[in-house]
Motif scaffolding. Structure first.
Motif, PDB file in Angstrom:
ATOM      1  N   PRO A   1       0.797  -1.225   0.000  1.00  0.00           N
ATOM      2  CA  PRO A   1       0.000   0.000   0.000  1.00  0.00           C
ATOM      3  C   PRO A   1       0.833   1.280   0.000  1.00  0.00           C
ATOM      4  O   PRO A   1       0.365   2.327  -0.432  1.00  0.00           O
ATOM      5  CB  PRO A   1      -0.838  -0.120   1.282  1.00  0.00           C
ATOM      6  CG  PRO A   1      -0.178  -1.149   2.113  1.00  0.00           C
ATOM      7  CD  PRO A   1       0.633  -2.005   1.198  1.00  0.00           C
ATOM      8  N   ASP A   2       2.071   1.209   0.484  1.00  0.00           N
ATOM      9  CA  ASP A   2       2.920   2.409   0.517  1.00  0.00           C
ATOM     10  C   ASP A   2       3.356   2.825  -0.892  1.00  0.00           C
ATOM     11  O   ASP A   2       3.382   4.020  -1.215  1.00  0.00           O
ATOM     12  CB  ASP A   2       4.163   2.176   1.380  1.00  0.00           C
ATOM     13  CG  ASP A   2       3.820   1.970   2.851  1.00  0.00           C
ATOM     14  OD1 ASP A   2       2.748   2.469   3.274  1.00  0.00           O
ATOM     15  OD2 ASP A   2       4.599   1.309   3.553  1.00  0.00           O
ATOM     16  N   THR A   3       3.713   1.855  -1.730  1.00  0.00           N
ATOM     17  CA  THR A   3       4.213   2.169  -3.079  1.00  0.00           C
ATOM     18  C   THR A   3       3.149   1.953  -4.158  1.00  0.00           C
ATOM     19  O   THR A   3       3.286   2.436  -5.273  1.00  0.00           O
ATOM     20  CB  THR A   3       5.434   1.295  -3.424  1.00  0.00           C
ATOM     21  OG1 THR A   3       5.019  -0.074  -3.468  1.00  0.00           O
ATOM     22  CG2 THR A   3       6.548   1.475  -2.418  1.00  0.00           C
ATOM     23  N   GLY A   4       2.104   1.183  -3.822  1.00  0.00           N
ATOM     24  CA  GLY A   4       1.071   0.868  -4.822  1.00  0.00           C
ATOM     25  C   GLY A   4       1.514  -0.202  -5.797  1.00  0.00           C
ATOM     26  O   GLY A   4       0.851  -0.459  -6.788  1.00  0.00           O
ATOM     27  N   ALA A   5       2.634  -0.851  -5.512  1.00  0.00           N
ATOM     28  CA  ALA A   5       3.180  -1.880  -6.404  1.00  0.00           C
ATOM     29  C   ALA A   5       2.809  -3.271  -5.898  1.00  0.00           C
ATOM     30  O   ALA A   5       2.555  -3.470  -4.716  1.00  0.00           O
ATOM     31  CB  ALA A   5       4.690  -1.745  -6.485  1.00  0.00           C
ATOM     32  N   VAL A   6       2.804  -4.204  -6.814  1.00  0.00           N
ATOM     33  CA  VAL A   6       2.623  -5.608  -6.464  1.00  0.00           C
ATOM     34  C   VAL A   6       4.012  -6.226  -6.401  1.00  0.00           C
ATOM     35  O   VAL A   6       4.812  -6.055  -7.320  1.00  0.00           O
ATOM     36  CB  VAL A   6       1.737  -6.335  -7.506  1.00  0.00           C
ATOM     37  CG1 VAL A   6       1.651  -7.812  -7.192  1.00  0.00           C
ATOM     38  CG2 VAL A   6       0.361  -5.711  -7.561  1.00  0.00           C
ATOM     39  N   GLU A   7       4.271  -6.933  -5.316  1.00  0.00           N
ATOM     40  CA  GLU A   7       5.586  -7.531  -5.130  1.00  0.00           C
ATOM     41  C   GLU A   7       5.456  -9.043  -5.098  1.00  0.00           C
ATOM     42  O   GLU A   7       4.456  -9.581  -4.626  1.00  0.00           O
ATOM     43  CB  GLU A   7       6.203  -7.036  -3.814  1.00  0.00           C
ATOM     44  CG  GLU A   7       6.412  -5.540  -3.800  1.00  0.00           C
ATOM     45  CD  GLU A   7       6.866  -5.028  -2.442  1.00  0.00           C
ATOM     46  OE1 GLU A   7       6.726  -5.758  -1.443  1.00  0.00           O
ATOM     47  OE2 GLU A   7       7.366  -3.894  -2.397  1.00  0.00           O
ATOM     48  N   MET A   8       6.498  -9.722  -5.619  1.00  0.00           N
ATOM     49  CA  MET A   8       6.558 -11.192  -5.575  1.00  0.00           C
ATOM     50  C   MET A   8       7.999 -11.605  -5.753  1.00  0.00           C
ATOM     51  O   MET A   8       8.851 -10.785  -6.113  1.00  0.00           O
ATOM     52  CB  MET A   8       5.639 -11.823  -6.621  1.00  0.00           C
ATOM     53  CG  MET A   8       5.991 -11.523  -8.064  1.00  0.00           C
ATOM     54  SD  MET A   8       4.972 -12.395  -9.281  1.00  0.00           S
ATOM     55  CE  MET A   8       3.394 -11.639  -9.079  1.00  0.00           C
ATOM     56  N   SER A   9       8.268 -12.888  -5.504  1.00  0.00           N
ATOM     57  CA  SER A   9       9.634 -13.377  -5.643  1.00  0.00           C
ATOM     58  C   SER A   9      10.096 -13.224  -7.091  1.00  0.00           C
ATOM     59  O   SER A   9       9.282 -13.107  -8.012  1.00  0.00           O
ATOM     60  CB  SER A   9       9.725 -14.846  -5.215  1.00  0.00           C
ATOM     61  OG  SER A   9       9.108 -15.664  -6.187  1.00  0.00           O
ATOM     62  N   GLU A  10      11.403 -13.262  -7.281  1.00  0.00           N
ATOM     63  CA  GLU A  10      11.973 -13.093  -8.625  1.00  0.00           C
ATOM     64  C   GLU A  10      11.481 -14.178  -9.590  1.00  0.00           C
ATOM     65  O   GLU A  10      11.117 -13.889 -10.727  1.00  0.00           O
ATOM     66  CB  GLU A  10      13.501 -13.101  -8.538  1.00  0.00           C
ATOM     67  CG  GLU A  10      14.160 -12.752  -9.859  1.00  0.00           C
ATOM     68  CD  GLU A  10      15.675 -12.662  -9.730  1.00  0.00           C
ATOM     69  OE1 GLU A  10      16.345 -13.034 -10.714  1.00  0.00           O
ATOM     70  OE2 GLU A  10      16.166 -12.241  -8.679  1.00  0.00           O
TER      71      GLU A  10
END
Length: 181
Positions: free
Chosen positions: A111-120
């Motif tokens: 929520p801070d960056t608005g990005a979706v994160e996942m493993s490489e």
């Protein structure tokens, strides 16, 4: 009327047959040998003569009774197969949905960056699916029909692919039947 594999043709009955060279004409299978055509690959029942009712359904367009009625196989046109353009777009949408499902299952929203994160490795898998879907969409554009691909079998439409509203449909030109020498 639908083209059927030649192995299913009736013995001793005149039918419309075609061969690998595109020859179409009346033929008959007698004692395991075809007459009037060489090495046919497909067949269909002979259509009714102009002004004559269909021999299978007597011109009603359906066979069976009120409870079991089905379209007449000899005079009801088959649904047109989807074009390569439509099939490729469907494949691209399916792969894109798989990429989205992978993202939904393996990714987390920051929520801070608005990005979706996942493993490489998960990001790499998502990117591969996403790129594949885009490549297939580009392939679809190369085989896009020059005219509408919505009209029913036996009809053509002069409007552009994906048009809004009804088709500007007209009966397709009849196939010329060549008589064998």
């Amino acid at each position: 009327m639908n083209w059927q594999p030649i192995e299913t043709a009736p013995e001793g009955k005149s039918v419309l047959a075609c061969n690998a060279l595109g020859y179409v004409g009346r033929a008959i299978l007698l004692n395991g040998k075809w007459e009037h055509i060489g090495k046919p690959t497909h067949w269909m029942p002979l259509p009714a003569a102009p002004g004559e009712k269909c021999r299978t359904c007597s011109g009603h367009g359906a066979v069976g009774n009120i409870l079991t009625a089905e379209p007449c196989p000899d005079c009801t046109p088959a649904a047109a197969a989807p074009s390569a353009h439509v099939g490729l777009l469907a494949a691209a949408a399916h792969i894109q949905a798989k990429a989205q499902a992978h993202l939904d299952e393996r990714g987390s929203y920051d929520p801070d960056t608005g990005a979706v994160e996942m493993s490489e490795s998960n990001q790499e898998h998502f990117n591969t699916l996403d790129e594949l879907a885009e490549e297939i969409r580009m392939m679809a554009e190369k085989v896009a029909p020059a005219s509408c691909d919505k009209p029913p079998a036996g009809w053509t439409c002069s409007r552009a692919p994906g048009h809004d509203g009804p088709c500007a449909a007209a009966p397709a030109a009849p196939v010329a039947i060549k008589e064998s020498p």
